[in-house]
Design an enzyme around this catalytic site. Structure first.
Site, PDB file in Angstrom:
ATOM      1  N   LYS A  13     -32.660   3.436   8.290  1.00 13.96           N
ATOM      2  CA  LYS A  13     -31.764   4.601   8.266  1.00 13.96           C
ATOM      3  C   LYS A  13     -30.996   4.690   6.952  1.00 13.96           C
ATOM      4  O   LYS A  13     -30.893   5.746   6.348  1.00 13.96           O
ATOM      5  CB  LYS A  13     -30.714   4.521   9.391  1.00 13.96           C
ATOM      6  CG  LYS A  13     -31.250   4.602  10.786  1.00 13.96           C
ATOM      7  CD  LYS A  13     -30.129   4.682  11.816  1.00 13.96           C
ATOM      8  CE  LYS A  13     -29.121   3.552  11.768  1.00 13.96           C
ATOM      9  NZ  LYS A  13     -29.629   2.247  12.169  1.00 13.96           N
ATOM     10  N   ARG A  88     -23.336   5.709  18.496  1.00  8.14           N
ATOM     11  CA  ARG A  88     -24.043   4.493  18.901  1.00  8.14           C
ATOM     12  C   ARG A  88     -24.170   4.393  20.423  1.00  8.14           C
ATOM     13  O   ARG A  88     -24.812   3.481  20.915  1.00  8.14           O
ATOM     14  CB  ARG A  88     -23.245   3.278  18.477  1.00  8.14           C
ATOM     15  CG  ARG A  88     -23.449   2.578  17.156  1.00  8.14           C
ATOM     16  CD  ARG A  88     -24.796   2.241  16.717  1.00  8.14           C
ATOM     17  NE  ARG A  88     -24.873   0.938  16.086  1.00  8.14           N
ATOM     18  CZ  ARG A  88     -24.692   0.709  14.795  1.00  8.14           C
ATOM     19  NH1 ARG A  88     -24.427   1.691  13.977  1.00  8.14           N
ATOM     20  NH2 ARG A  88     -24.817  -0.510  14.322  1.00  8.14           N
ATOM     21  N   ARG A 127     -33.152  -8.314   4.245  1.00 12.12           N
ATOM     22  CA  ARG A 127     -32.368  -7.244   3.609  1.00 12.12           C
ATOM     23  C   ARG A 127     -31.293  -7.789   2.668  1.00 12.12           C
ATOM     24  O   ARG A 127     -30.591  -8.746   2.981  1.00 12.12           O
ATOM     25  CB  ARG A 127     -31.716  -6.409   4.713  1.00 12.12           C
ATOM     26  CG  ARG A 127     -30.870  -5.282   4.212  1.00 12.12           C
ATOM     27  CD  ARG A 127     -30.715  -4.218   5.242  1.00 12.12           C
ATOM     28  NE  ARG A 127     -29.995  -4.662   6.429  1.00 12.12           N
ATOM     29  CZ  ARG A 127     -29.811  -3.901   7.499  1.00 12.12           C
ATOM     30  NH1 ARG A 127     -30.316  -2.685   7.537  1.00 12.12           N
ATOM     31  NH2 ARG A 127     -29.147  -4.354   8.530  1.00 12.12           N
ATOM     32  N   ARG A 160     -25.875  -9.444   4.110  1.00 12.31           N
ATOM     33  CA  ARG A 160     -24.783  -9.144   5.045  1.00 12.31           C
ATOM     34  C   ARG A 160     -24.564 -10.287   6.024  1.00 12.31           C
ATOM     35  O   ARG A 160     -25.512 -10.871   6.528  1.00 12.31           O
ATOM     36  CB  ARG A 160     -25.130  -7.877   5.832  1.00 12.31           C
ATOM     37  CG  ARG A 160     -24.707  -6.627   5.119  1.00 12.31           C
ATOM     38  CD  ARG A 160     -25.199  -5.406   5.811  1.00 12.31           C
ATOM     39  NE  ARG A 160     -25.007  -5.425   7.249  1.00 12.31           N
ATOM     40  CZ  ARG A 160     -25.354  -4.413   8.037  1.00 12.31           C
ATOM     41  NH1 ARG A 160     -25.876  -3.330   7.508  1.00 12.31           N
ATOM     42  NH2 ARG A 160     -25.187  -4.479   9.339  1.00 12.31           N
ATOM     43  N   ARG A 171     -27.521  -7.530  18.213  1.00 14.32           N
ATOM     44  CA  ARG A 171     -27.495  -6.140  17.732  1.00 14.32           C
ATOM     45  C   ARG A 171     -28.690  -5.348  18.281  1.00 14.32           C
ATOM     46  O   ARG A 171     -28.563  -4.178  18.643  1.00 14.32           O
ATOM     47  CB  ARG A 171     -27.474  -6.100  16.197  1.00 14.32           C
ATOM     48  CG  ARG A 171     -26.100  -6.493  15.650  1.00 14.32           C
ATOM     49  CD  ARG A 171     -26.151  -6.857  14.186  1.00 14.32           C
ATOM     50  NE  ARG A 171     -26.535  -5.757  13.333  1.00 14.32           N
ATOM     51  CZ  ARG A 171     -27.056  -5.922  12.110  1.00 14.32           C
ATOM     52  NH1 ARG A 171     -27.259  -7.126  11.618  1.00 14.32           N
ATOM     53  NH2 ARG A 171     -27.367  -4.880  11.401  1.00 14.32           N
TER      54      ARG A 171
HETATM   55  P1  AMP Z   1     -24.521  -1.005  10.862  1.00 13.54           P
HETATM   56  O1  AMP Z   1     -24.271  -1.203   9.418  1.00 13.54           O
HETATM   57  O2  AMP Z   1     -24.616   0.453  11.241  1.00 13.54           O
HETATM   58  O3  AMP Z   1     -25.677  -1.808  11.396  1.00 13.54           O
HETATM   59  O4  AMP Z   1     -23.208  -1.537  11.638  1.00 13.54           O
HETATM   60  C1  AMP Z   1     -22.776  -2.878  11.531  1.00 13.54           C
HETATM   61  C2  AMP Z   1     -21.833  -3.189  12.690  1.00 13.54           C
HETATM   62  O5  AMP Z   1     -20.688  -2.315  12.629  1.00 13.54           O
HETATM   63  C3  AMP Z   1     -22.410  -2.979  14.077  1.00 13.54           C
HETATM   64  O6  AMP Z   1     -23.133  -4.120  14.537  1.00 13.54           O
HETATM   65  C4  AMP Z   1     -21.152  -2.733  14.903  1.00 13.54           C
HETATM   66  O7  AMP Z   1     -20.452  -3.946  15.145  1.00 13.54           O
HETATM   67  C5  AMP Z   1     -20.306  -1.912  13.940  1.00 13.54           C
HETATM   68  N1  AMP Z   1     -20.561  -0.456  14.082  1.00 13.54           N
HETATM   69  C6  AMP Z   1     -21.136   0.382  13.167  1.00 13.54           C
HETATM   70  N2  AMP Z   1     -21.165   1.641  13.617  1.00 13.54           N
HETATM   71  C7  AMP Z   1     -20.610   1.616  14.850  1.00 13.54           C
HETATM   72  C8  AMP Z   1     -20.367   2.606  15.853  1.00 13.54           C
HETATM   73  N3  AMP Z   1     -20.716   3.887  15.678  1.00 13.54           N
HETATM   74  N4  AMP Z   1     -19.759   2.214  17.001  1.00 13.54           N
HETATM   75  C9  AMP Z   1     -19.392   0.936  17.199  1.00 13.54           C
HETATM   76  N5  AMP Z   1     -19.606  -0.059  16.315  1.00 13.54           N
HETATM   77  C10 AMP Z   1     -20.201   0.279  15.151  1.00 13.54           C
END
Ligand code: AMP
Length: 217
Positions: A13, A88, A127, A160, A171
């Site tokens: 994404k 999410r 990554r 990360r 996740r």
């Molecule tokens: P991402 O970079 O989108 O994979 O997000 C990394 C982490 O941030 C996720 O594993 C969640 O802990 C948190 N996170 C990101 N976006 C959301 C969301 N829309 N709602 C809740 N937690 C989020």
């Protein structure tokens, strides 16, 4: 153009969103990036979010919704945006619909980038992200020319902290249980487009763009 990019962690994404902002000149809004910035700044929101992020769990809807509402009120979103990693879960999607209907600017569509689970794991552990410009690499499939350095700006490439195997499995589980129901949610609104998220990045991008162009017709 108001688009949601849907897909599991590692589905690409973020990479596709970066290419879309160049082509369509609208900002990418990534709640993951906003939360990581909050954690790095040591703000109250960041402190509250960190525990959930380290465990691979979702940050509470209240925190995320406040953050997104503030972001969507900014001037640069006037002509649209690409939402990456938000919504999410169903409550977030419903809250977004409510907010956008109040603004009379509903979503144009949701694009699902579909990738098999075994491929996702390899993609996430490999990554690396540039800490200055955000460019994403993968040490297996798209490595930088010089190890640890960004090709674009020579920034340092970071792994990360939540891209480790234990956090990744939670996740992916969270994605399956809480985010996958959004596929039906947007299907029922007839605004979901599904594309295959494997193969060459440019080919995937062409599929994403055709899906978006069809939504805008
Ligand atoms: P991402 O970079 O989108 O994979 O997000 C990394 C982490 O941030 C996720 O594993 C969640 O802990 C948190 N996170 C990101 N976006 C959301 C969301 N829309 N709602 C809740 N937690 C989020």
């Amino acid at each position: 153009m108001r688009i949601v990019l849907l897909g599991a962690p590692g589905s690409g994404k973020g990479t596709q969103a970066q290419k879309l902002i160049e082509k369509y000149h609208v900002p990418q809004i990534s709640t993951g990036d906003l939360l990581r910035a909050a954690v790095a700044s040591g703000s109250d929101l960041g402190k509250k979010a960190k525990k959930f992020m380290d465990e691979g769990q979702l940050v509470t809807d209240e925190l995320v919704l406040g953050m997104i509402e503030e972001r969507l009120a900014q001037e640069d979103t006037k002509n649209g945006y690409i939402l990456d990693g938000f919504p999410r879960n169903i409550p977030q999607a419903e809250a977004l619909d409510k907010l956008l209907s109040k603004l009379q600017k509903p979503l144009d569509g949701a694009i699902l980038i579909d990738v098999d689970f075994d491929i996702l794991l390899k993609r996430i552990t490999g990554r690396r992200t540039c800490d200055s410009c955000g460019q994403v690499y993968n040490i297996y499939s798209s490595p930088p020319s010089k190890e640890g350095a960004c090709d674009k700006c020579d920034g340092t490439l970071q792994h990360r902290s939540d891209d480790n195997e234990q956090t990744i499995s939670s996740r992916l589980k969270v994605y399956e249980e809480q985010t996958c129901p959004l596929i039906d949610y947007y299907s029922e609104q007839s605004i979901l487009r599904k594309i295959k998220g494997t193969g060459d990045i440019e080919d995937i991008f062409k599929r994403v763009c055709s899906a978006i162009d069809l939504l805008n017709k």
